[in-house]
Design a protein around this motif. Structure first.
Motif, PDB file in Angstrom:
ATOM      1  N   MET A   1       0.854  -1.172   0.000  1.00 27.99           N
ATOM      2  CA  MET A   1       0.000   0.000   0.000  1.00 27.99           C
ATOM      3  C   MET A   1       0.899   1.233   0.000  1.00 27.99           C
ATOM      4  O   MET A   1       1.829   1.356   0.778  1.00 27.99           O
ATOM      5  N   LYS A   2       0.590   2.163  -0.846  1.00 29.82           N
ATOM      6  CA  LYS A   2       1.379   3.382  -0.954  1.00 29.82           C
ATOM      7  C   LYS A   2       0.846   4.423   0.029  1.00 29.82           C
ATOM      8  O   LYS A   2      -0.364   4.693   0.082  1.00 29.82           O
ATOM      9  N   LEU A   3       1.763   4.978   0.828  1.00 28.53           N
ATOM     10  CA  LEU A   3       1.372   6.045   1.755  1.00 28.53           C
ATOM     11  C   LEU A   3       0.800   7.217   0.985  1.00 28.53           C
ATOM     12  O   LEU A   3       1.352   7.636  -0.038  1.00 28.53           O
ATOM     13  N   GLY A   4      -0.321   7.730   1.467  1.00 23.04           N
ATOM     14  CA  GLY A   4      -0.960   8.867   0.821  1.00 23.04           C
ATOM     15  C   GLY A   4      -1.941   8.494  -0.263  1.00 23.04           C
ATOM     16  O   GLY A   4      -2.620   9.348  -0.801  1.00 23.04           O
ATOM     17  N   SER A   5      -2.040   7.210  -0.576  1.00 21.64           N
ATOM     18  CA  SER A   5      -2.973   6.767  -1.611  1.00 21.64           C
ATOM     19  C   SER A   5      -4.403   6.780  -1.072  1.00 21.64           C
ATOM     20  O   SER A   5      -4.635   6.876   0.135  1.00 21.64           O
ATOM     21  N   VAL A   6      -5.362   6.651  -1.970  1.00 22.72           N
ATOM     22  CA  VAL A   6      -6.772   6.581  -1.572  1.00 22.72           C
ATOM     23  C   VAL A   6      -6.977   5.347  -0.689  1.00 22.72           C
ATOM     24  O   VAL A   6      -7.692   5.399   0.321  1.00 22.72           O
ATOM     25  N   GLU A   7      -6.328   4.248  -1.044  1.00 19.79           N
ATOM     26  CA  GLU A   7      -6.435   3.019  -0.246  1.00 19.79           C
ATOM     27  C   GLU A   7      -5.915   3.255   1.176  1.00 19.79           C
ATOM     28  O   GLU A   7      -6.526   2.831   2.156  1.00 19.79           O
ATOM     29  N   HIS A   8      -4.795   3.960   1.296  1.00 20.55           N
ATOM     30  CA  HIS A   8      -4.207   4.276   2.590  1.00 20.55           C
ATOM     31  C   HIS A   8      -5.149   5.173   3.394  1.00 20.55           C
ATOM     32  O   HIS A   8      -5.408   4.951   4.573  1.00 20.55           O
ATOM     33  N   LYS A   9      -5.701   6.185   2.741  1.00 20.86           N
ATOM     34  CA  LYS A   9      -6.649   7.095   3.406  1.00 20.86           C
ATOM     35  C   LYS A   9      -7.873   6.326   3.897  1.00 20.86           C
ATOM     36  O   LYS A   9      -8.325   6.505   5.029  1.00 20.86           O
ATOM     37  N   ASP A  10      -8.407   5.457   3.048  1.00 24.08           N
ATOM     38  CA  ASP A  10      -9.590   4.680   3.430  1.00 24.08           C
ATOM     39  C   ASP A  10      -9.304   3.780   4.626  1.00 24.08           C
ATOM     40  O   ASP A  10     -10.117   3.682   5.544  1.00 24.08           O
ATOM     41  N   LEU A  11      -8.162   3.121   4.630  1.00 29.06           N
ATOM     42  CA  LEU A  11      -7.786   2.254   5.751  1.00 29.06           C
ATOM     43  C   LEU A  11      -7.617   3.078   7.026  1.00 29.06           C
ATOM     44  O   LEU A  11      -8.094   2.696   8.094  1.00 29.06           O
ATOM     45  N   PHE A  12      -6.952   4.209   6.903  1.00 28.33           N
ATOM     46  CA  PHE A  12      -6.732   5.089   8.049  1.00 28.33           C
ATOM     47  C   PHE A  12      -8.059   5.548   8.643  1.00 28.33           C
ATOM     48  O   PHE A  12      -8.288   5.443   9.847  1.00 28.33           O
ATOM     49  N   CYS A  13      -8.956   6.024   7.792  1.00 29.58           N
ATOM     50  CA  CYS A  13     -10.256   6.510   8.268  1.00 29.58           C
ATOM     51  C   CYS A  13     -11.104   5.377   8.832  1.00 29.58           C
ATOM     52  O   CYS A  13     -11.781   5.537   9.844  1.00 29.58           O
ATOM     53  N   ARG A  14     -11.055   4.212   8.193  1.00 22.27           N
ATOM     54  CA  ARG A  14     -11.837   3.073   8.668  1.00 22.27           C
ATOM     55  C   ARG A  14     -11.380   2.639  10.059  1.00 22.27           C
ATOM     56  O   ARG A  14     -12.194   2.255  10.893  1.00 22.27           O
ATOM     57  N   SER A  15     -10.074   2.739  10.324  1.00 26.68           N
ATOM     58  CA  SER A  15      -9.578   2.350  11.651  1.00 26.68           C
ATOM     59  C   SER A  15     -10.195   3.228  12.745  1.00 26.68           C
ATOM     60  O   SER A  15     -10.455   2.761  13.848  1.00 26.68           O
ATOM     61  N   PHE A  16     -10.451   4.487  12.432  1.00 30.99           N
ATOM     62  CA  PHE A  16     -11.102   5.375  13.398  1.00 30.99           C
ATOM     63  C   PHE A  16     -12.593   5.068  13.534  1.00 30.99           C
ATOM     64  O   PHE A  16     -13.122   4.980  14.635  1.00 30.99           O
ATOM     65  N   THR A  17     -13.261   4.930  12.404  1.00 26.31           N
ATOM     66  CA  THR A  17     -14.709   4.709  12.472  1.00 26.31           C
ATOM     67  C   THR A  17     -15.057   3.361  13.096  1.00 26.31           C
ATOM     68  O   THR A  17     -16.052   3.249  13.804  1.00 26.31           O
ATOM     69  N   GLU A  18     -14.235   2.339  12.874  1.00 29.04           N
ATOM     70  CA  GLU A  18     -14.526   1.023  13.446  1.00 29.04           C
ATOM     71  C   GLU A  18     -14.207   0.943  14.939  1.00 29.04           C
ATOM     72  O   GLU A  18     -14.762   0.116  15.650  1.00 29.04           O
ATOM     73  N   SER A  19     -13.288   1.773  15.393  1.00 27.60           N
ATOM     74  CA  SER A  19     -12.898   1.708  16.810  1.00 27.60           C
ATOM     75  C   SER A  19     -13.573   2.794  17.655  1.00 27.60           C
ATOM     76  O   SER A  19     -13.361   2.849  18.866  1.00 27.60           O
ATOM     77  N   TYR A  20     -14.391   3.632  17.027  1.00 24.21           N
ATOM     78  CA  TYR A  20     -15.033   4.728  17.741  1.00 24.21           C
ATOM     79  C   TYR A  20     -16.004   4.194  18.795  1.00 24.21           C
ATOM     80  O   TYR A  20     -16.770   3.275  18.556  1.00 24.21           O
ATOM     81  N   ARG A  21     -15.927   4.794  19.969  1.00 23.71           N
ATOM     82  CA  ARG A  21     -16.868   4.472  21.035  1.00 23.71           C
ATOM     83  C   ARG A  21     -17.416   5.795  21.566  1.00 23.71           C
ATOM     84  O   ARG A  21     -16.668   6.724  21.822  1.00 23.71           O
ATOM     85  N   GLU A  22     -18.717   5.835  21.730  1.00 27.99           N
ATOM     86  CA  GLU A  22     -19.356   7.029  22.281  1.00 27.99           C
ATOM     87  C   GLU A  22     -18.821   7.269  23.694  1.00 27.99           C
ATOM     88  O   GLU A  22     -18.599   6.316  24.446  1.00 27.99           O
ATOM     89  N   TYR A  23     -18.569   8.511  24.048  1.00 26.23           N
ATOM     90  CA  TYR A  23     -18.079   8.834  25.389  1.00 26.23           C
ATOM     91  C   TYR A  23     -19.243   8.773  26.358  1.00 26.23           C
ATOM     92  O   TYR A  23     -20.109   9.640  26.368  1.00 26.23           O
ATOM     93  N   GLU A  24     -19.270   7.709  27.132  1.00 28.99           N
ATOM     94  CA  GLU A  24     -20.310   7.530  28.137  1.00 28.99           C
ATOM     95  C   GLU A  24     -19.623   7.177  29.459  1.00 28.99           C
ATOM     96  O   GLU A  24     -19.255   6.029  29.686  1.00 28.99           O
ATOM     97  N   PRO A  25     -19.428   8.181  30.317  1.00 32.99           N
ATOM     98  CA  PRO A  25     -18.676   7.971  31.554  1.00 32.99           C
ATOM     99  C   PRO A  25     -19.170   6.801  32.395  1.00 32.99           C
ATOM    100  O   PRO A  25     -18.373   6.126  33.035  1.00 32.99           O
TER     101      PRO A  25
END
Length: 72
Positions: A1-25
């Motif tokens: 995977m080439k850094l800065g590619s669309v594939e890299h961006k998609d993987l990077f963003c997906r890692s955030f969206t898949e691991s996101y948890r609502e802040y509920e103390p």
């Protein structure tokens, strides 16, 4: 995977969206604290320190905690 590619961006963003948890103390793994520890934590003036520049916050917070611990 080439850094800065669309594939890299998609993987990077997906890692955030898949691991996101609502802040509920109420669902955070809070430690069990005794009354002394709770009183100490509740006495720290967090909100007054938030308006200070970051360097002042750190210094003031460290000084506050040192004095509280030293006082016993």
């Amino acid at each position: 995977m080439k850094l800065g590619s669309v594939e890299h961006k998609d993987l990077f963003c997906r890692s955030f969206t898949e691991s996101y948890r609502e802040y509920e103390p109420e669902y955070l793994p809070w430690p069990d604290l005794d009354d002394t520890a709770l009183t100490f934590l509740r006495s720290i003036p967090f909100w007054e320190m938030t308006s200070l520049p970051k360097t002042s916050q750190s210094k003031n917070f460290s000084t506050f905690v040192y004095r509280k611990i030293s006082a016993g």
